[in-house]
Every structure is written in structure tokens, then in C-alpha cells.
Design a protein around this motif. Structure first.
Motif, PDB file in Angstrom:
ATOM      1  N   ASN A 150     -27.150  -6.421  12.296  1.00  0.00           N
ATOM      2  CA  ASN A 150     -26.417  -6.553  11.034  1.00  0.00           C
ATOM      3  C   ASN A 150     -24.910  -6.407  11.279  1.00  0.00           C
ATOM      4  OD1 ASN A 150     -28.726  -6.587   8.991  1.00  0.00           O
ATOM      5  ND2 ASN A 150     -29.176  -4.760  10.182  1.00  0.00           N
ATOM      6  N   PRO A 151     -24.290  -7.380  11.980  1.00  0.00           N
ATOM      7  CA  PRO A 151     -22.866  -7.272  12.307  1.00  0.00           C
ATOM      8  C   PRO A 151     -21.977  -7.497  11.082  1.00  0.00           C
ATOM      9  CG  PRO A 151     -23.695  -9.397  12.992  1.00  0.00           C
ATOM     10  CD  PRO A 151     -24.883  -8.599  12.506  1.00  0.00           C
ATOM     11  N   ALA A 152     -20.734  -7.053  11.175  1.00  0.00           N
ATOM     12  CA  ALA A 152     -19.772  -7.209  10.083  1.00  0.00           C
ATOM     13  C   ALA A 152     -19.529  -8.673   9.743  1.00  0.00           C
ATOM     14  CB  ALA A 152     -18.462  -6.522  10.435  1.00  0.00           C
ATOM     15  N   ALA A 153     -19.713  -9.574  10.693  1.00  0.00           N
ATOM     16  CA  ALA A 153     -19.533 -11.008  10.441  1.00  0.00           C
ATOM     17  C   ALA A 153     -20.460 -11.514   9.335  1.00  0.00           C
ATOM     18  CB  ALA A 153     -19.752 -11.805  11.724  1.00  0.00           C
ATOM     19  N   ASN A 154     -21.569 -10.822   9.096  1.00  0.00           N
ATOM     20  CA  ASN A 154     -22.471 -11.201   8.002  1.00  0.00           C
ATOM     21  C   ASN A 154     -21.770 -11.155   6.651  1.00  0.00           C
ATOM     22  OD1 ASN A 154     -24.596 -11.566   9.735  1.00  0.00           O
ATOM     23  ND2 ASN A 154     -25.660  -9.681   9.176  1.00  0.00           N
ATOM     24  N   LEU A 155     -20.768 -10.280   6.506  1.00  0.00           N
ATOM     25  CA  LEU A 155     -20.074 -10.126   5.223  1.00  0.00           C
ATOM     26  C   LEU A 155     -19.252 -11.352   4.844  1.00  0.00           C
ATOM     27  CD1 LEU A 155     -18.899  -6.447   5.653  1.00  0.00           C
ATOM     28  CD2 LEU A 155     -20.822  -7.266   4.287  1.00  0.00           C
ATOM     29  N   VAL A 156     -18.830 -12.138   5.820  1.00  0.00           N
ATOM     30  CA  VAL A 156     -18.036 -13.332   5.534  1.00  0.00           C
ATOM     31  C   VAL A 156     -18.838 -14.620   5.694  1.00  0.00           C
ATOM     32  CG1 VAL A 156     -15.862 -12.222   6.135  1.00  0.00           C
ATOM     33  CG2 VAL A 156     -17.107 -13.453   7.890  1.00  0.00           C
ATOM     34  N   ALA A 157     -20.111 -14.492   6.042  1.00  0.00           N
ATOM     35  CA  ALA A 157     -20.972 -15.659   6.219  1.00  0.00           C
ATOM     36  C   ALA A 157     -21.200 -16.368   4.887  1.00  0.00           C
ATOM     37  CB  ALA A 157     -22.314 -15.232   6.818  1.00  0.00           C
ATOM     38  N   GLN A 158     -21.422 -17.649   4.928  1.00  0.00           N
ATOM     39  CA  GLN A 158     -21.627 -18.453   3.728  1.00  0.00           C
ATOM     40  C   GLN A 158     -23.029 -18.282   3.146  1.00  0.00           C
ATOM     41  OE1 GLN A 158     -19.141 -20.075   2.206  1.00  0.00           O
ATOM     42  NE2 GLN A 158     -17.878 -19.167   3.793  1.00  0.00           N
ATOM     43  N   GLU A 159     -23.960 -17.788   3.949  1.00  0.00           N
ATOM     44  CA  GLU A 159     -25.320 -17.603   3.461  1.00  0.00           C
ATOM     45  C   GLU A 159     -25.351 -16.473   2.434  1.00  0.00           C
ATOM     46  OE1 GLU A 159     -24.911 -16.935   7.093  1.00  0.00           O
ATOM     47  OE2 GLU A 159     -24.702 -19.086   7.222  1.00  0.00           O
ATOM     48  N   ALA A 160     -26.414 -16.395   1.683  1.00  0.00           N
ATOM     49  CA  ALA A 160     -26.547 -15.363   0.652  1.00  0.00           C
ATOM     50  C   ALA A 160     -26.788 -13.976   1.260  1.00  0.00           C
ATOM     51  CB  ALA A 160     -27.686 -15.723  -0.288  1.00  0.00           C
ATOM     52  N   PHE A 161     -27.344 -13.903   2.472  1.00  0.00           N
ATOM     53  CA  PHE A 161     -27.632 -12.631   3.131  1.00  0.00           C
ATOM     54  C   PHE A 161     -26.343 -12.062   3.701  1.00  0.00           C
ATOM     55  CE2 PHE A 161     -28.837 -10.206   6.936  1.00  0.00           C
ATOM     56  CZ  PHE A 161     -29.685  -9.281   6.371  1.00  0.00           C
ATOM     57  N   ARG A 162     -25.821 -11.004   3.096  1.00  0.00           N
ATOM     58  CA  ARG A 162     -24.550 -10.417   3.527  1.00  0.00           C
ATOM     59  C   ARG A 162     -24.727  -8.921   3.734  1.00  0.00           C
ATOM     60  NH1 ARG A 162     -20.255 -13.610  -0.296  1.00  0.00           N
ATOM     61  NH2 ARG A 162     -20.833 -15.650   0.448  1.00  0.00           N
ATOM     62  N   LYS A 163     -25.288  -8.555   4.864  1.00  0.00           N
ATOM     63  CA  LYS A 163     -25.582  -7.159   5.124  1.00  0.00           C
ATOM     64  C   LYS A 163     -24.894  -6.712   6.412  1.00  0.00           C
ATOM     65  CE  LYS A 163     -29.647  -4.204   5.108  1.00  0.00           C
ATOM     66  NZ  LYS A 163     -31.107  -4.234   5.092  1.00  0.00           N
ATOM     67  N   TRP A 164     -24.145  -5.608   6.319  1.00  0.00           N
ATOM     68  CA  TRP A 164     -23.505  -5.000   7.487  1.00  0.00           C
ATOM     69  C   TRP A 164     -23.954  -3.560   7.571  1.00  0.00           C
ATOM     70  CZ3 TRP A 164     -19.414  -1.250   6.620  1.00  0.00           C
ATOM     71  CH2 TRP A 164     -18.935  -0.687   7.793  1.00  0.00           C
ATOM     72  N   LYS A 165     -24.241  -3.106   8.759  1.00  0.00           N
ATOM     73  CA  LYS A 165     -24.622  -1.716   8.988  1.00  0.00           C
ATOM     74  C   LYS A 165     -23.854  -1.198  10.186  1.00  0.00           C
ATOM     75  CE  LYS A 165     -29.459  -1.488   7.583  1.00  0.00           C
ATOM     76  NZ  LYS A 165     -30.810  -1.192   8.091  1.00  0.00           N
ATOM     77  N   GLY A 166     -23.453   0.058  10.103  1.00  0.00           N
ATOM     78  CA  GLY A 166     -22.889   0.727  11.263  1.00  0.00           C
ATOM     79  C   GLY A 166     -24.023   1.220  12.145  1.00  0.00           C
ATOM     80  N   VAL A 167     -23.674   1.657  13.355  1.00  0.00           N
ATOM     81  CA  VAL A 167     -24.675   2.209  14.260  1.00  0.00           C
ATOM     82  C   VAL A 167     -25.145   3.550  13.697  1.00  0.00           C
ATOM     83  CG1 VAL A 167     -25.083   3.060  16.598  1.00  0.00           C
ATOM     84  CG2 VAL A 167     -23.677   1.031  16.245  1.00  0.00           C
ATOM     85  N   ALA A 168     -26.429   3.765  13.679  1.00  0.00           N
ATOM     86  CA  ALA A 168     -27.015   4.986  13.108  1.00  0.00           C
ATOM     87  C   ALA A 168     -26.506   6.228  13.823  1.00  0.00           C
ATOM     88  CB  ALA A 168     -28.532   4.920  13.191  1.00  0.00           C
ATOM     89  N   GLY A 169     -26.288   7.280  13.039  1.00  0.00           N
ATOM     90  CA  GLY A 169     -25.886   8.556  13.595  1.00  0.00           C
ATOM     91  C   GLY A 169     -24.391   8.804  13.636  1.00  0.00           C
ATOM     92  N   GLN A 170     -23.589   7.810  13.320  1.00  0.00           N
ATOM     93  CA  GLN A 170     -22.138   8.009  13.324  1.00  0.00           C
ATOM     94  C   GLN A 170     -21.711   8.658  12.012  1.00  0.00           C
ATOM     95  OE1 GLN A 170     -20.001   4.484  14.341  1.00  0.00           O
ATOM     96  NE2 GLN A 170     -20.680   4.570  16.453  1.00  0.00           N
ATOM     97  N   PRO A 171     -20.769   9.609  12.073  1.00  0.00           N
ATOM     98  CA  PRO A 171     -20.369  10.301  10.842  1.00  0.00           C
ATOM     99  C   PRO A 171     -19.548   9.428   9.896  1.00  0.00           C
ATOM    100  CG  PRO A 171     -19.068  11.062  12.694  1.00  0.00           C
ATOM    101  CD  PRO A 171     -20.129  10.157  13.248  1.00  0.00           C
ATOM    102  N   SER A 172     -18.898   8.396  10.423  1.00  0.00           N
ATOM    103  CA  SER A 172     -18.054   7.549   9.582  1.00  0.00           C
ATOM    104  C   SER A 172     -17.943   6.157  10.196  1.00  0.00           C
ATOM    105  CB  SER A 172     -16.657   8.172   9.480  1.00  0.00           C
ATOM    106  OG  SER A 172     -15.803   7.351   8.746  1.00  0.00           O
ATOM    107  N   VAL A 173     -18.071   5.143   9.363  1.00  0.00           N
ATOM    108  CA  VAL A 173     -17.880   3.758   9.807  1.00  0.00           C
ATOM    109  C   VAL A 173     -16.996   3.045   8.796  1.00  0.00           C
ATOM    110  CG1 VAL A 173     -20.032   3.591  11.109  1.00  0.00           C
ATOM    111  CG2 VAL A 173     -20.008   2.948   8.720  1.00  0.00           C
ATOM    112  N   SER A 174     -16.315   2.001   9.247  1.00  0.00           N
ATOM    113  CA  SER A 174     -15.440   1.261   8.333  1.00  0.00           C
ATOM    114  C   SER A 174     -15.362  -0.201   8.730  1.00  0.00           C
ATOM    115  CB  SER A 174     -14.029   1.869   8.337  1.00  0.00           C
ATOM    116  OG  SER A 174     -13.444   1.716   9.612  1.00  0.00           O
ATOM    117  N   VAL A 175     -15.031  -1.019   7.751  1.00  0.00           N
ATOM    118  CA  VAL A 175     -14.791  -2.439   7.981  1.00  0.00           C
ATOM    119  C   VAL A 175     -13.603  -2.845   7.116  1.00  0.00           C
ATOM    120  CG1 VAL A 175     -16.405  -3.240   6.195  1.00  0.00           C
ATOM    121  CG2 VAL A 175     -15.842  -4.741   8.100  1.00  0.00           C
TER     122      VAL A 175
END
Length: 82
Positions: free
Chosen positions: A19-44
Motif C-alpha cells: 500500500n505505497p503512498a503512490a496509491n493516493l495519487v493513482a487514477q483508480e478508485a482504490f486509494r489506500k496508503w499505509k505506513g510500516v506497522a509498529g512505527q510511532p509516527s508516519v506522514s505523507v
């Protein structure tokens, strides 16, 4: 109101390979981004195609205690988010 168009991903602190951040700008309807599990903070950081008035956000949440949305202009100095 139409969806806001994202130009590109400026930066991302962490991303799950499935689920990379590039999914957020993809033209498809599926727009899911996730950080790596266990990290205290993630950002995009995303850049919009043009200056846009945003009236609502639809943010999914999976096991995070806190979500913060900051905005800024691309012409502002770096890290000038409010």
C-alpha cells in the motif's frame, strides 16, 4: 463536488510495500496508503494540481490514535504548514 486532484507525492516517511503512498495519487478508485506497522509516527505530503478550497476530508484510519492534517502553499518556505 468533484474529488480533488493530486499532482504527486512530495514525500513519505514510511510505506507498506503493498500500500505505497503512490496509491493516493493513482487514477483508480482504490486509494489506500499505509505506513510500516509498529512505527510511532508516519506522514505523507501531497501536492494538489492547483490551489483548491477543501470543504471536507474522508480519511480512513486503521489502528492510529491520532490523525493530524496540516496544509500549506507550495510557494511557502519548507515546513510552513498550519
Amino acid at each position: 463536488m468533484p474529488d480533488v486532484k493530486f499532482k504527486h507525492v512530495v514525500s513519505c516517511s514510511s510505506e507498506d510495500p503493498k500500500n505505497p503512498a503512490a496509491n493516493l495519487v493513482a487514477q483508480e478508485a482504490f486509494r489506500k496508503w499505509k505506513g510500516v506497522a509498529g512505527q510511532p509516527s508516519v506522514s505523507v505530503i501531497l501536492q494538489l494540481e492547483k490551489s483548491t478550497k477543501v470543504r471536507a476530508l474522508d480519511i480512513g484510519n486503521e489502528f492510529s490514535a491520532f490523525i493530524e492534517v496540516l496544509v500549506g502553499k507550495s510557494t511557502d518556505t519548507e515546513d510552513a504548514y498550519h
